[in-house]
Write an enzyme that holds these catalytic residues in place. Sequence first.
Site, PDB file in Angstrom:
ATOM      1  N   GLU A  49       0.403  -0.997  -0.561  1.00  0.00           N
ATOM      2  CA  GLU A  49      -0.366  -0.443   0.344  1.00  0.00           C
ATOM      3  C   GLU A  49       0.722   1.430   0.128  1.00  0.00           C
ATOM      4  OE1 GLU A  49      -2.794   0.535   3.565  1.00  0.00           O
ATOM      5  OE2 GLU A  49      -3.720   2.245   2.732  1.00  0.00           O
ATOM      6  N   ASN A 196     -11.920  -1.166  -1.022  1.00  0.00           N
ATOM      7  CA  ASN A 196     -11.595  -1.484   0.706  1.00  0.00           C
ATOM      8  C   ASN A 196     -12.242  -0.794   1.371  1.00  0.00           C
ATOM      9  OD1 ASN A 196      -9.358  -3.012   1.991  1.00  0.00           O
ATOM     10  ND2 ASN A 196      -9.294  -0.470   2.527  1.00  0.00           N
ATOM     11  N   GLU A 197     -12.183  -1.774   2.334  1.00  0.00           N
ATOM     12  CA  GLU A 197     -12.815  -1.955   3.522  1.00  0.00           C
ATOM     13  C   GLU A 197     -14.047  -1.364   3.388  1.00  0.00           C
ATOM     14  OE1 GLU A 197      -9.966  -1.138   7.375  1.00  0.00           O
ATOM     15  OE2 GLU A 197      -9.557  -3.682   6.617  1.00  0.00           O
ATOM     16  N   TYR A 263      -6.258  -8.674  11.861  1.00  0.00           N
ATOM     17  CA  TYR A 263      -5.446  -8.580  11.680  1.00  0.00           C
ATOM     18  C   TYR A 263      -5.420  -8.545  13.291  1.00  0.00           C
ATOM     19  CZ  TYR A 263      -4.250  -5.610   8.249  1.00  0.00           C
ATOM     20  OH  TYR A 263      -3.767  -4.912   6.831  1.00  0.00           O
ATOM     21  N   GLU A 319      -5.796  -9.069   3.266  1.00  0.00           N
ATOM     22  CA  GLU A 319      -5.608  -8.163   4.229  1.00  0.00           C
ATOM     23  C   GLU A 319      -4.928  -9.583   5.501  1.00  0.00           C
ATOM     24  OE1 GLU A 319      -5.828  -4.189   5.230  1.00  0.00           O
ATOM     25  OE2 GLU A 319      -6.340  -3.826   3.656  1.00  0.00           O
ATOM     26  N   GLN A 368       1.983  -5.957   5.601  1.00  0.00           N
ATOM     27  CA  GLN A 368       3.074  -5.891   3.920  1.00  0.00           C
ATOM     28  C   GLN A 368       4.184  -5.803   3.899  1.00  0.00           C
ATOM     29  OE1 GLN A 368       1.217  -1.814   3.246  1.00  0.00           O
ATOM     30  NE2 GLN A 368      -1.106  -1.794   3.460  1.00  0.00           N
TER      31      GLN A 368
HETATM   32  O1  AHR Z   1      -2.467  -2.834   6.220  1.00  0.00           O
HETATM   33  C1  AHR Z   1      -3.124  -1.623   6.809  1.00  0.00           C
HETATM   34  C2  AHR Z   1      -4.863  -0.717   6.430  1.00  0.00           C
HETATM   35  O2  AHR Z   1      -5.038  -2.331   8.015  1.00  0.00           O
HETATM   36  C3  AHR Z   1      -5.420  -0.643   5.256  1.00  0.00           C
HETATM   37  O3  AHR Z   1      -5.564  -0.019   4.760  1.00  0.00           O
HETATM   38  C4  AHR Z   1      -6.577  -0.940   5.647  1.00  0.00           C
HETATM   39  O4  AHR Z   1      -7.685  -1.566   5.067  1.00  0.00           O
HETATM   40  C5  AHR Z   1      -6.980  -1.997   7.025  1.00  0.00           C
HETATM   41  O5  AHR Z   1      -7.574  -1.085   7.726  1.00  0.00           O
END
Ligand code: AHR
Length: 516
Positions: A49, A196-197, A263, A319, A368
């Site tokens: 990103e 995205n999201e 995450y 992600e 990432q």
């Molecule tokens: O990876 C960092 C961020 O996490 C991304 O930009 C977003 O899609 C997610 O919330």
Amino acid sequence: MFKLKYYFFLIVFSMLTLQAADKNENKIIINADLGTVKINKNIYGHFAEHLGRCIYEGFWVGEDSPIPNTRGLRNDIIEALKDINPPVIRWPGGCFADTYHWMDGIGPREKRPSIINTNWGGVTEDNSFGTHEFLDLCEILGAEPYICVNVGSGTLKEASDWVEYVNSNNDSPMTRLRKENGREKPWNVKYWAVGNESWGCGGNMEPAYYADNFKRYSTFMHGRDLFKVASGGTDADYDWTETVMKKTQKFGHLIQGYSFHYYSVYPGWNPKSSATEFKEDGWFGMMETTFVVDDRLKKHIALMDEYDPTNKIGLIADEWGSWYEVEPGTNPGFLYQQNTLRDAVMGAIYLNIFNNNAERVKMANIAQTVNVLQAMILTKAEQLVKTPTFYLFKMYKVHQDATMLPLTIESEDYEYNGKKIPSITSSASQTNNGDINISLANVNPNKDIIVDIDLRGIANFANVKGEIITSEKMNDYNDFGKPEKVNIKSFSNFKLENKKLTVTLPSKSVVTINLK
Ligand code: AHR
């Protein structure tokens, strides 16, 4: 008499030994003859990103940089990544994608307008890295590009023009522009994310509103064999999944993928914890929150099965990874974090879950690739460090496009502070040339574990070899200018007899056994 006593002793001893062996709580049964599903190599995909130093000062240093580069792309990063076969790279975001206007990133670099990266640090970017540079990177690496279009603040025309610009072979204003900018042939980009999201930074939409927008965008993003991915909700938002699935059910030609983000964060988002300064509490917490992914995926998959029983739509985990406090003294908006042995072991839990759910999971992109979150590579000026996660990807590349072998795991608990999680995680696959690769991780940082693996339906294998990632301390990491502490070493603490493989997994380790 002596002989009788001896035999009696021998029988009792063997029975006790057998019983002891049976008592081993750690058993894996691998059904080597029941593999039907391919582990899509894209499960080993990446995410890059415009965030912090991932693109600028990461991949992209520019042609005039003293750091050796190919058309502005850093050579040492390219060389390192080639070693882990990156199959696909997602770009330009992330949250950044819904602020990005792709036309700002084409044409002569000195004429490109700048953009403020409002999501990540509020820094100004000069757009010197755009569509051509990204697609050049993918071509150099032999990776498929996966582009996320701007649904949040962009227009449908922008999205539709972008597809035409990169993919069309016809004569049109977009293709003429592409040619003027130096690219004659289309790139034929297959993978496209539609926002995205969209539940959050991508526009704070409701699921029904997003689903309608997804259909509009997808309708006008023309091209044969495109793979278009709808934004998922938050990781446990099953209502979002159901709504998108239901509303697109009659429009199968518009949707090929559905996205899932997760995450691993401990103890919570605010405050998070350090990537390197932690004790067993931090180790256990990260493992525990990662095991949750299996349940989340299974629930989303159950809903997808309901609305897409023939399994046409892939679950795209685009992600995933660990998220800690940034390294002290660095810009909080840049999400720069170190990466320890803990991340490699935790990453093994993720990859095993993705492998074992490969029937539906068709792609995953770790967040990432460079200098951001759970990175493969960290850079400081001209220096480069390969993280423990890099080595995990290197070890696991044997599973790319191999046939997943279904397995069952019985594991003793790893208990900490009254909480329990399994001690072992595993996945296995068979390559086209018949090799079987079994990956295992012992998430317990205090105890070696013996695992009995029952290999059902296999022929005899002449050669067995192993590799391991482990280190003395759970928070060991690789740092600039210092010898590597965490990487891949050869491993031989196993025994294969009569199709029974016994592996002694050291505490806090990831192992892959190769049977040839
Ligand atoms: O990876 C960092 C961020 O996490 C991304 O930009 C977003 O899609 C997610 O919330």
